[in-house]
Design a protein around this motif. Structure first.
Motif: not given
Length: 260
Positions: A59-63
């Motif tokens: 999730v962090s990488r997507v954001l």
């Protein structure tokens, strides 16, 4: 790999579907199949998948990637059926950390998927695909088999879903759990048999394949259930529900902006 291209001026928040993740490759494949159906429903909407564990992208990488592209608005939608630990703790923590690092990117957490009549419609779809007919409802008892949780709120929601679904015409609907809570699937099947129910079907109240859904299937087979439905997967009703939750979160954001 990112989905439908959309620039920061597209006017709509990016939908980031937050999935749990699994070592089982069927899990991620199912999530991506569901997202393809969502994109087909909303061709202009950019839809991305982020995982809490095991799978990539996180999730962090997507954001981070969205922020780097100049996206300023996103809705994080938990791919969860109940408000248990992941929805109350894990996902808010991930989003809080991302907001601190990416102050230009606004991220709102949408509601979990359940309960919803669209979910029970999807459950019935899977039961009919497994061999039941609408005319069988009155003589069929259903085991609503979920993954399980130690969260009392989540357990209460499953019991509520079972009660409401029973009122649509099924002979009986009993909740069961693959972990953390009781009864297990096989026990619920045997209880229905002991009550004189002629036909027993097991409906997995889970989205994607994995260890716990496999445990549900094993319990269904071990106890001699007559019908075992597939997981919800990329059911069209589930895709419509994702769009509904996204639109509700987007509308809440717009109201907040107008009243600010």
């Amino acid at each position: 790999m990112f989905g439908t291209p959309a620039g920061p001026a597209s006017g709509r928040p990016v939908l980031v579907v937050v999935a749990h993740g699994s070592r089982d490759p069927r899990h991620a494949a199912t999530v991506h199949a569901l997202l393809r159906r969502v994109r087909a429903l909303r061709p202009g909407l950019r839809v991305e998948a982020g995982f809490l564990d095991f799978n990539t992208p996180s999730v962090s990488r997507v954001l981070e990637r969205l922020d780097a592209e100049g996206v300023r608005d996103a809705v994080a939608l938990p791919l969860l059926l109940t408000r248990a630990f992941h929805a109350k703790s894990d996902i808010p923590a991930v989003l809080h950390e991302a907001r601190a690092r990416l102050p230009r990117l606004s991220v709102r957490q949408a509601d979990v998927l359940g309960p919803s009549s669209l979910l029970t419609q999807a459950l019935e779809r899977r039961l009919y695909e497994a061999g039941l007919r609408p005319g069988d409802k009155g003589s069929t008892g259903v085991v609503l088999a979920s993954a399980g949780s130690s969260d009392p709120e989540a357990i209460a929601v499953i019991a509520h879903v079972a009660r409401e679904w029973r009122r649509t015409g099924w002979c009986a609907v009993r909740p069961a759990f693959a972990s953390a809570s009781l009864p297990r699937t096989e026990d619920a099947v045997r209880e229905l048999r002991a009550d004189g129910v002629r036909r027993v079907a097991v409906a997995p109240y889970v989205i994607a394949p994995g260890r716990l859904p496999d445990r549900i299937a094993q319990g269904a087979h071990a106890s001699g259930a007559d019908v075992l439905a597939d997981v919800l997967g990329p059911a069209p009703e589930l895709a419509r529900l994702l769009v509904r939750r996204y639109e509700a979160a987007r509308a809440t954001r717009q109201v907040a902006a107008l009243s600010a």
